[in-house]
Each structure stands twice: as C-alpha cells, then as structure tokens.
Design a protein around this motif. Structure first.
Motif, mmCIF file in Angstrom:
data_model
loop_
_atom_site.group_PDB
_atom_site.id
_atom_site.type_symbol
_atom_site.label_atom_id
_atom_site.label_comp_id
_atom_site.label_asym_id
_atom_site.label_seq_id
_atom_site.Cartn_x
_atom_site.Cartn_y
_atom_site.Cartn_z
ATOM 1 N N UNK A 163 -2.970 -10.250 -0.908
ATOM 2 C CA UNK A 163 -3.284 -11.151 -2.021
ATOM 3 C C UNK A 163 -3.703 -10.389 -3.270
ATOM 4 N N UNK A 164 -4.396 -9.278 -3.086
ATOM 5 C CA UNK A 164 -4.894 -8.498 -4.219
ATOM 6 C C UNK A 164 -3.901 -7.432 -4.683
ATOM 7 N N UNK A 165 -2.754 -7.337 -4.021
ATOM 8 C CA UNK A 165 -1.704 -6.432 -4.476
ATOM 9 C C UNK A 165 -1.889 -4.977 -4.084
ATOM 10 N N UNK A 166 -2.573 -4.720 -2.972
ATOM 11 C CA UNK A 166 -2.775 -3.344 -2.526
ATOM 12 C C UNK A 166 -1.414 -2.725 -2.206
ATOM 13 N N UNK A 167 -1.190 -1.521 -2.743
ATOM 14 C CA UNK A 167 0.052 -0.794 -2.493
ATOM 15 C C UNK A 167 -0.281 0.613 -2.002
ATOM 16 N N UNK A 168 0.744 1.337 -1.639
ATOM 17 C CA UNK A 168 0.567 2.705 -1.145
ATOM 18 C C UNK A 168 -0.155 3.579 -2.168
ATOM 19 N N UNK A 169 0.089 3.341 -3.443
ATOM 20 C CA UNK A 169 -0.508 4.188 -4.492
ATOM 21 C C UNK A 169 -2.023 4.033 -4.587
ATOM 22 N N UNK A 170 -2.581 3.040 -3.942
ATOM 23 C CA UNK A 170 -4.036 2.852 -3.946
ATOM 24 C C UNK A 170 -4.746 3.894 -3.088
ATOM 25 N N UNK A 171 -3.993 4.634 -2.293
ATOM 26 C CA UNK A 171 -4.579 5.565 -1.339
ATOM 27 C C UNK A 171 -4.188 7.002 -1.674
ATOM 28 N N UNK A 172 -5.007 7.675 -2.466
ATOM 29 C CA UNK A 172 -4.677 9.056 -2.850
ATOM 30 C C UNK A 172 -4.740 10.042 -1.682
ATOM 31 N N UNK A 173 -5.567 9.765 -0.689
ATOM 32 C CA UNK A 173 -5.658 10.625 0.479
ATOM 33 C C UNK A 173 -4.435 10.387 1.370
ATOM 34 N N UNK A 174 -3.753 11.463 1.735
ATOM 35 C CA UNK A 174 -2.520 11.354 2.517
ATOM 36 C C UNK A 174 -2.737 10.685 3.873
ATOM 37 N N UNK A 175 -3.836 11.002 4.547
ATOM 38 C CA UNK A 175 -4.118 10.370 5.840
ATOM 39 C C UNK A 175 -4.329 8.870 5.687
ATOM 40 N N UNK A 176 -5.119 8.488 4.687
ATOM 41 C CA UNK A 176 -5.348 7.061 4.438
ATOM 42 C C UNK A 176 -4.032 6.356 4.108
ATOM 43 N N UNK A 177 -3.207 7.026 3.316
ATOM 44 C CA UNK A 177 -1.921 6.426 2.932
ATOM 45 C C UNK A 177 -1.025 6.247 4.156
ATOM 46 N N UNK A 178 -0.990 7.242 5.045
ATOM 47 C CA UNK A 178 -0.165 7.133 6.248
ATOM 48 C C UNK A 178 -0.630 5.973 7.126
ATOM 49 N N UNK A 179 -1.942 5.811 7.242
ATOM 50 C CA UNK A 179 -2.489 4.698 8.036
ATOM 51 C C UNK A 179 -2.118 3.368 7.370
ATOM 52 N N UNK A 180 -2.289 3.290 6.061
ATOM 53 C CA UNK A 180 -1.961 2.059 5.338
ATOM 54 C C UNK A 180 -0.487 1.698 5.537
ATOM 55 N N UNK A 181 0.412 2.669 5.413
ATOM 56 C CA UNK A 181 1.839 2.417 5.608
ATOM 57 C C UNK A 181 2.085 1.929 7.032
ATOM 58 N N UNK A 182 1.391 2.529 7.993
ATOM 59 C CA UNK A 182 1.515 2.087 9.384
ATOM 60 C C UNK A 182 1.035 0.642 9.538
ATOM 61 N N UNK A 183 -0.114 0.312 8.953
ATOM 62 C CA UNK A 183 -0.644 -1.059 9.042
ATOM 63 C C UNK A 183 0.345 -2.051 8.450
ATOM 64 N N UNK A 184 0.844 -1.714 7.271
ATOM 65 C CA UNK A 184 1.794 -2.573 6.575
ATOM 66 C C UNK A 184 3.082 -2.768 7.384
ATOM 67 N N UNK A 185 3.605 -1.667 7.917
ATOM 68 C CA UNK A 185 4.842 -1.721 8.706
ATOM 69 C C UNK A 185 4.640 -2.545 9.979
#
Length: 116
Positions: free
Chosen positions: A22-44
């Motif tokens: 709802x708030x538009x969170x995207x991959x670019x919100x996560x500058x840390x690579x580990x956090x970004x990988x987890x976020x992509x996994x959650x989203x997928x």
C-alpha cells in the motif's frame, strides 16, 4: 539494526505485506544487499503463494539472516522510512540544482532539477 531491517522483520513476524504494498515499498528502499535479497524473496513468495513466507521458510532460505524483535509498529517504520527517503530526495534535488547554478551557470538545468 536499520529501520529497513526492522521493517523486513516486522513483515516476517506478522506475515503481512499489505502495508508495504500500500505504501509503495520497492527494492530500492533497501540499500543493504542482504535486506534487499530478503525483500525480493518475500515479494516473490507473496506473488507465487499469496502470503508472506513464515519465519521457518525464511530461515531455510537465509540461514544466517537474523530476524529482529518487533518493537515498533509497522506504520511507524513505514512512516519513518518514507520521511527519510523524502529528506534524501529533497537534499539530492537541491544539491543537483545548486551544482547546475554554481558550476555550470545553467539556471535552466537547476529549474528542471527542482521541477522533477
């Protein structure tokens, strides 16, 4: 312990990504690579199964990732990140406009940077 990591941990603990979407969170919100990988996994995972993965599933796929204790509300974490992102975007835009004026004497480029 960044707010981005807290936001991911909150999503995993509550198994709810609706506020993120709802708030538009995207991959670019996560500058840390580990956090970004987890976020992509959650989203997928959500895209495929219609739900946020459980802590067990996250731990199986990312055994070294530490899920943090939830101490703040999801809304607070999202509001805080949005506020920080706006500050960074505003600073960046102003810096770009100032550079255009000071270094290039290009007031038109400065106006375009401000309009963006």
């Amino acid at each position: 312990m960044t707010n981005e990591a807290k936001l991911i941990s909150a999503a995993i603990q509550t198994r709810d990504l609706s506020a993120h979407f709802e708030r538009g969170v995207t991959d670019s919100w996560f500058p840390d690579q580990d956090d970004r990988r987890i976020w992509v996994f959650l989203r997928s995972h959500f895209s495929k199964y219609g739900e946020c993965p459980s802590l067990e599933v996250v731990s199986e796929n990312f055994p070294t990732y530490q899920v943090l204790n939830l101490s703040d509300s999801m809304d607070f974490l999202l509001d805080d990140l949005i506020s920080k992102r706006r500050k960074v975007a505003t600073s960046s835009m102003l810096r770009e406009a100032i550079q255009a004026i000071e270094k290039e004497q290009d007031h038109e480029a400065a106006l375009i940077a401000l309009q963006r």
